[in-house]
Design a protein around this motif. Structure first.
Motif, PDB file in Angstrom:
ATOM      1  N   HIS A 118       0.683  -1.314   0.053  1.00 16.08           N
ATOM      2  CA  HIS A 118      -0.062  -0.112  -0.221  1.00 16.08           C
ATOM      3  C   HIS A 118       0.825   1.385  -0.026  1.00 16.08           C
ATOM      4  CE1 HIS A 118      -3.173   2.705   1.024  1.00 16.08           C
ATOM      5  NE2 HIS A 118      -4.168   1.846   0.851  1.00 16.08           N
ATOM      6  N   HIS A 119       2.001   1.255   0.725  1.00 11.69           N
ATOM      7  CA  HIS A 119       2.749   2.427   0.778  1.00 11.69           C
ATOM      8  C   HIS A 119       3.456   2.804  -0.591  1.00 11.69           C
ATOM      9  CE1 HIS A 119       3.431   1.737   5.411  1.00 11.69           C
ATOM     10  NE2 HIS A 119       2.929   2.986   5.430  1.00 11.69           N
ATOM     11  N   LEU A 120       4.140   1.645  -1.153  1.00 11.74           N
ATOM     12  CA  LEU A 120       4.717   1.859  -2.505  1.00 11.74           C
ATOM     13  C   LEU A 120       3.795   1.993  -3.539  1.00 11.74           C
ATOM     14  CD1 LEU A 120       7.612   2.210  -3.395  1.00 11.74           C
ATOM     15  CD2 LEU A 120       7.302  -0.427  -4.070  1.00 11.74           C
ATOM     16  N   GLU A 121       2.441   1.449  -3.628  1.00 16.66           N
ATOM     17  CA  GLU A 121       1.519   1.957  -4.380  1.00 16.66           C
ATOM     18  C   GLU A 121       1.126   3.340  -4.324  1.00 16.66           C
ATOM     19  OE1 GLU A 121      -1.723  -0.968  -3.706  1.00 16.66           O
ATOM     20  OE2 GLU A 121      -2.765  -0.181  -5.409  1.00 16.66           O
ATOM     21  N   SER A 122       0.891   3.817  -3.199  1.00 13.16           N
ATOM     22  CA  SER A 122       0.619   4.993  -2.931  1.00 13.16           C
ATOM     23  C   SER A 122       1.685   6.020  -3.237  1.00 13.16           C
ATOM     24  CB  SER A 122       0.292   5.484  -1.539  1.00 13.16           C
ATOM     25  OG  SER A 122      -0.635   4.582  -1.110  1.00 13.16           O
ATOM     26  N   TYR A 123       2.878   5.840  -3.032  1.00 11.58           N
ATOM     27  CA  TYR A 123       3.982   6.895  -3.364  1.00 11.58           C
ATOM     28  C   TYR A 123       4.018   6.803  -4.775  1.00 11.58           C
ATOM     29  CZ  TYR A 123       8.434   8.453  -4.107  1.00 11.58           C
ATOM     30  OH  TYR A 123       9.770   9.143  -4.781  1.00 11.58           O
ATOM     31  N   LEU A 124       4.000   5.575  -5.525  1.00 11.73           N
ATOM     32  CA  LEU A 124       4.216   5.887  -7.054  1.00 11.73           C
ATOM     33  C   LEU A 124       3.279   6.450  -7.565  1.00 11.73           C
ATOM     34  CD1 LEU A 124       5.520   1.973  -7.410  1.00 11.73           C
ATOM     35  CD2 LEU A 124       6.757   4.264  -7.720  1.00 11.73           C
ATOM     36  N   GLY A 125       1.945   6.345  -7.311  1.00  6.95           N
ATOM     37  CA  GLY A 125       0.913   7.078  -7.821  1.00  6.95           C
ATOM     38  C   GLY A 125       0.686   7.059  -9.343  1.00  6.95           C
ATOM     39  N   ASP A 126       0.951   8.013 -10.210  1.00  7.01           N
ATOM     40  CA  ASP A 126       0.899   7.925 -11.561  1.00  7.01           C
ATOM     41  C   ASP A 126       2.260   7.387 -12.191  1.00  7.01           C
ATOM     42  OD1 ASP A 126       2.298  10.273 -11.004  1.00  7.01           O
ATOM     43  OD2 ASP A 126       1.272  11.626 -12.091  1.00  7.01           O
ATOM     44  N   ILE A 127       3.175   7.053 -11.463  1.00 10.15           N
ATOM     45  CA  ILE A 127       4.316   6.504 -12.108  1.00 10.15           C
ATOM     46  C   ILE A 127       3.990   5.132 -12.428  1.00 10.15           C
ATOM     47  CG2 ILE A 127       6.827   5.740 -11.849  1.00 10.15           C
ATOM     48  CD1 ILE A 127       7.220   7.856  -9.759  1.00 10.15           C
ATOM     49  N   PRO A 128       3.875   4.761 -13.919  1.00 12.70           N
ATOM     50  CA  PRO A 128       3.675   3.195 -14.151  1.00 12.70           C
ATOM     51  C   PRO A 128       4.319   2.303 -13.459  1.00 12.70           C
ATOM     52  CG  PRO A 128       3.552   4.736 -16.122  1.00 12.70           C
ATOM     53  CD  PRO A 128       4.490   5.499 -14.889  1.00 12.70           C
ATOM     54  N   HIS A 129       3.712   1.269 -13.053  1.00 10.46           N
ATOM     55  CA  HIS A 129       4.552   0.268 -12.336  1.00 10.46           C
ATOM     56  C   HIS A 129       3.831  -1.082 -12.431  1.00 10.46           C
ATOM     57  CE1 HIS A 129       1.584   1.884  -9.439  1.00 10.46           C
ATOM     58  NE2 HIS A 129       1.442   0.920  -8.832  1.00 10.46           N
ATOM     59  N   TYR A 130       4.724  -2.212 -12.135  1.00  9.07           N
ATOM     60  CA  TYR A 130       4.193  -3.220 -12.091  1.00  9.07           C
ATOM     61  C   TYR A 130       4.669  -4.408 -10.840  1.00  9.07           C
ATOM     62  CZ  TYR A 130       2.871  -8.302 -13.350  1.00  9.07           C
ATOM     63  OH  TYR A 130       2.469  -9.482 -13.392  1.00  9.07           O
ATOM     64  N   PHE A 131       3.866  -4.839  -9.929  1.00  4.26           N
ATOM     65  CA  PHE A 131       4.091  -5.560  -8.913  1.00  4.26           C
ATOM     66  C   PHE A 131       3.873  -7.214  -9.022  1.00  4.26           C
ATOM     67  CE2 PHE A 131       2.818  -2.060  -5.549  1.00  4.26           C
ATOM     68  CZ  PHE A 131       3.838  -1.179  -6.150  1.00  4.26           C
ATOM     69  N   TYR A 132       4.931  -7.980  -8.681  1.00  7.31           N
ATOM     70  CA  TYR A 132       4.677  -9.371  -8.738  1.00  7.31           C
ATOM     71  C   TYR A 132       5.623  -9.920  -7.434  1.00  7.31           C
ATOM     72  CZ  TYR A 132       9.398 -10.545 -10.601  1.00  7.31           C
ATOM     73  OH  TYR A 132      10.589 -10.617 -11.027  1.00  7.31           O
ATOM     74  N   ILE A 133       5.250 -11.109  -6.845  1.00  6.98           N
ATOM     75  CA  ILE A 133       5.816 -11.725  -5.845  1.00  6.98           C
ATOM     76  C   ILE A 133       6.460 -13.002  -5.910  1.00  6.98           C
ATOM     77  CG2 ILE A 133       3.856 -12.775  -5.156  1.00  6.98           C
ATOM     78  CD1 ILE A 133       4.763 -12.080  -2.193  1.00  6.98           C
ATOM     79  N   ALA A 134       7.650 -13.099  -5.535  1.00  6.27           N
ATOM     80  CA  ALA A 134       8.453 -14.457  -5.402  1.00  6.27           C
ATOM     81  C   ALA A 134       8.671 -14.951  -4.025  1.00  6.27           C
ATOM     82  CB  ALA A 134       9.870 -14.067  -6.013  1.00  6.27           C
ATOM     83  N   LYS A 135       7.812 -15.637  -3.619  1.00  7.58           N
ATOM     84  CA  LYS A 135       7.480 -16.270  -2.198  1.00  7.58           C
ATOM     85  C   LYS A 135       8.955 -16.942  -1.761  1.00  7.58           C
ATOM     86  CE  LYS A 135       2.857 -15.675  -0.776  1.00  7.58           C
ATOM     87  NZ  LYS A 135       1.987 -16.357   0.257  1.00  7.58           N
ATOM     88  N   GLY A 136       9.616 -17.688  -3.050  1.00 11.22           N
ATOM     89  CA  GLY A 136      10.612 -18.112  -2.517  1.00 11.22           C
ATOM     90  C   GLY A 136      10.503 -19.648  -2.767  1.00 11.22           C
ATOM     91  N   ASN A 137       9.628 -20.186  -3.140  1.00  8.91           N
ATOM     92  CA  ASN A 137       9.147 -21.516  -3.530  1.00  8.91           C
ATOM     93  C   ASN A 137       8.658 -21.531  -4.854  1.00  8.91           C
ATOM     94  OD1 ASN A 137       8.513 -24.189  -3.432  1.00  8.91           O
ATOM     95  ND2 ASN A 137       7.821 -24.494  -1.215  1.00  8.91           N
ATOM     96  N   ALA A 138       9.257 -22.283  -5.641  1.00 11.20           N
ATOM     97  CA  ALA A 138       8.972 -22.389  -7.174  1.00 11.20           C
ATOM     98  C   ALA A 138       8.146 -23.603  -7.410  1.00 11.20           C
ATOM     99  CB  ALA A 138      10.187 -22.073  -7.839  1.00 11.20           C
ATOM    100  N   SER A 139       7.864 -24.332  -6.222  1.00  5.79           N
ATOM    101  CA  SER A 139       6.756 -25.295  -6.514  1.00  5.79           C
ATOM    102  C   SER A 139       5.325 -24.954  -6.726  1.00  5.79           C
ATOM    103  CB  SER A 139       6.871 -26.357  -5.313  1.00  5.79           C
ATOM    104  OG  SER A 139       6.103 -25.651  -4.216  1.00  5.79           O
ATOM    105  N   TYR A 140       4.847 -26.037  -7.529  1.00  5.46           N
ATOM    106  CA  TYR A 140       3.307 -25.782  -8.019  1.00  5.46           C
ATOM    107  C   TYR A 140       2.531 -25.395  -6.538  1.00  5.46           C
ATOM    108  CZ  TYR A 140      -1.299 -26.868  -9.858  1.00  5.46           C
ATOM    109  OH  TYR A 140      -2.412 -27.083  -9.896  1.00  5.46           O
ATOM    110  N   ARG A 141       2.498 -26.289  -5.773  1.00  4.05           N
ATOM    111  CA  ARG A 141       1.988 -26.181  -4.390  1.00  4.05           C
ATOM    112  C   ARG A 141       1.972 -24.670  -3.799  1.00  4.05           C
ATOM    113  NH1 ARG A 141       2.888 -27.764   0.632  1.00  4.05           N
ATOM    114  NH2 ARG A 141       1.045 -28.112   1.819  1.00  4.05           N
ATOM    115  N   SER A 142       3.087 -24.200  -3.966  1.00  5.44           N
ATOM    116  CA  SER A 142       3.222 -22.800  -3.236  1.00  5.44           C
ATOM    117  C   SER A 142       2.298 -21.745  -3.950  1.00  5.44           C
ATOM    118  CB  SER A 142       4.933 -22.350  -3.470  1.00  5.44           C
ATOM    119  OG  SER A 142       4.997 -21.085  -3.268  1.00  5.44           O
TER     120      SER A 142
END
Lengths: 229, 197
Positions: free
Chosen positions: A134-158
């Motif tokens: 929420h903080h970064l999303e608010s700060y970036l505002g109108d700067i185009p951005h893309y967020f994704y996450i790497a939880k650190g486990n590449a398995s299907y189950r994760s």
């Protein structure tokens, strides 16, 4: 200019043995394939990702696009009165009794044990994570951005477990509440083993084999280039 | 419709404000919970103006079979959540963490309210602190009984970085001296918000 931040996944860990050939890593990690500025750090916390991204933009001005790879949500920043600085603590530090922790602070061990054994819960962790988003999303505002996450486990189950979890308060208020896990972009490790490193010795006991291979970085770059930027 | 939020220091003065008001003030509320309650309220009703008095920085909200609020006095006086409170205030807490958490909450709520075009005013009670936990060695020995704002990047970014306090607004130290005539504070809040316009 494209700005990229994240943890070891974005840094390009395991592309080489011991993560020491910066020329090679720089050439093959996805940020370079996008001609982006990469300010990621190995073992980054989400809190530090927010701080560093904001500090960079405040110092160097608005980029054209920002890509954030959020890290494992269990890591946290703790202020060491002894060292007079914020330090990163992970569950792995606790499980290994801080044996290979490079930071020497006697109170850090107590903080880590208190945090992971008695204080932290999934709900508290999620709440903290989505506050960071929420903080970064608010700060970036109108700067185009893309967020994704790497939880650190590449398995299907994760990646499937992530979708089953109940949304927390701030998640509901984020436009990124359905952000993808990296396994949903490059495929999970079981079905797409070539997209992940086979595992470098220096990462045994840590995120061994969970980082993107050259092919994985190429797929990530293609995805971001074609669908996002 | 006006919304007033804060801890026990905000229980009195909103009653001296005319017009339709809603008050979400709780004794000992943490700023973590305060933010959630204000957002929840704003999602349910439309407000023309929101006034937030930020509470003691050391209080936090964590999840253990439900959301629980922690404050140093629980540990010092062996009240509710004693064990959790003791862990937090002896192992985790610091002035830096408190400042960081305060300004995270301020920045978050400020952006939420601005994003919804809700006018707002933030203030705090100057000496509304509790003993800094990492300095507490046992129940009776407290090394440090003051609090410094160490600041952080969210303070730098906030338009409320130089937030007014009870002392700067009305010349009263509400924590130490108390406040008997709450209309003084109400009138000042009306003045600084230009009658909530």
């Amino acid at each position: 200019m494209i700005l990229v931040n994240g943890d070891s996944v974005t840094w390009g860990c395991e592309l080489t043995e011991n993560d020491d050939d910066m020329e090679y890593i720089n050439k093959h990690r996805y940020s370079s394939l996008l001609s982006a500025t990469n300010i990621s750090k190995i073992f980054n916390t989400n809190e530090r990702i927010v701080w560093d991204t904001i500090e960079y933009i405040e110092k160097y001005g608005k980029p054209d696009f920002v890509i954030i790879q959020w890290a494992n949500t269990a890591r946290f920043e703790w202020y060491s009165e002894q060292l007079k600085q914020w330090v990163k603590i992970s569950a792995r530090h606790v499980s290994t009794d801080f044996k290979d922790c490079p930071i020497k602070d006697s109170n850090m061990r107590d903080a880590g044990y208190a945090w992971y054994r008695d204080i932290e819960t999934k709900q508290f962790r999620e709440m903290n994570f989505w506050r960071h988003v929420h903080h970064l999303e608010s700060y970036l505002g109108d700067i185009p951005h893309y967020f994704y996450i790497a939880k650190g486990n590449a398995s299907y189950r994760s990646s499937k477990l992530k979708k089953m979890s109940k949304k927390c308060f701030f998640e509901d208020h984020s436009k990124w509440k359905n952000m993808l896990d990296y396994t949903e972009i490059v495929g999970d490790k079981e079905k797409n083993p070539d997209n992940y490193c086979q595992g470098q010795k220096s990462w045994i006991g840590r995120a061994y084999g969970q980082h993107l291979s050259e092919k994985g970085h190429q797929i990530m770059a293609n995805f971001l280039n074609e669908h996002i930027i | 419709m006006l919304l007033f939020a804060g801890d026990q220091h905000s229980l009195g003065y909103p009653l001296y404000v005319s017009g339709e008001i809603s008050v979400i003030c709780e004794k000992g509320i943490s700023n973590d919970r305060l933010v959630k309650k204000v957002i929840e309220q704003c999602e349910e009703e439309e407000f023309d103006y929101v006034v937030v008095q930020w509470g003691s920085w050391g209080r936090v909200e964590i999840y253990q079979d439900g959301w629980k609020q922690l404050k140093p006095t629980q540990y010092l006086k062996k009240q509710d959540n004693y064990k959790l409170s003791k862990l937090w205030y002896t192992q985790i807490d610091s002035e830096h963490l408190r400042s960081s958490n305060l300004w995270k909450n301020v920045y978050l709520l400020e952006n939420y309210l601005s994003g919804r075009n809700i006018k707002h005013y933030f203030w705090m009670v100057k000496n509304n602190y509790e003993p800094v936990g990492t300095y507490i060695e046992d129940d009776s020995h407290i090394k440090q009984n003051h609090q410094t704002d160490t600041g952080n990047i969210f303070q730098d970014l906030s338009r409320w970085k130089n937030m007014e306090t009870d002392v700067s607004l009305i010349g009263k130290d509400m924590k130490r001296e108390g406040l008997t005539d709450h209309s003084i504070l109400a009138n000042k809040i009306i003045e600084v918000t230009n009658d909530f316009s």
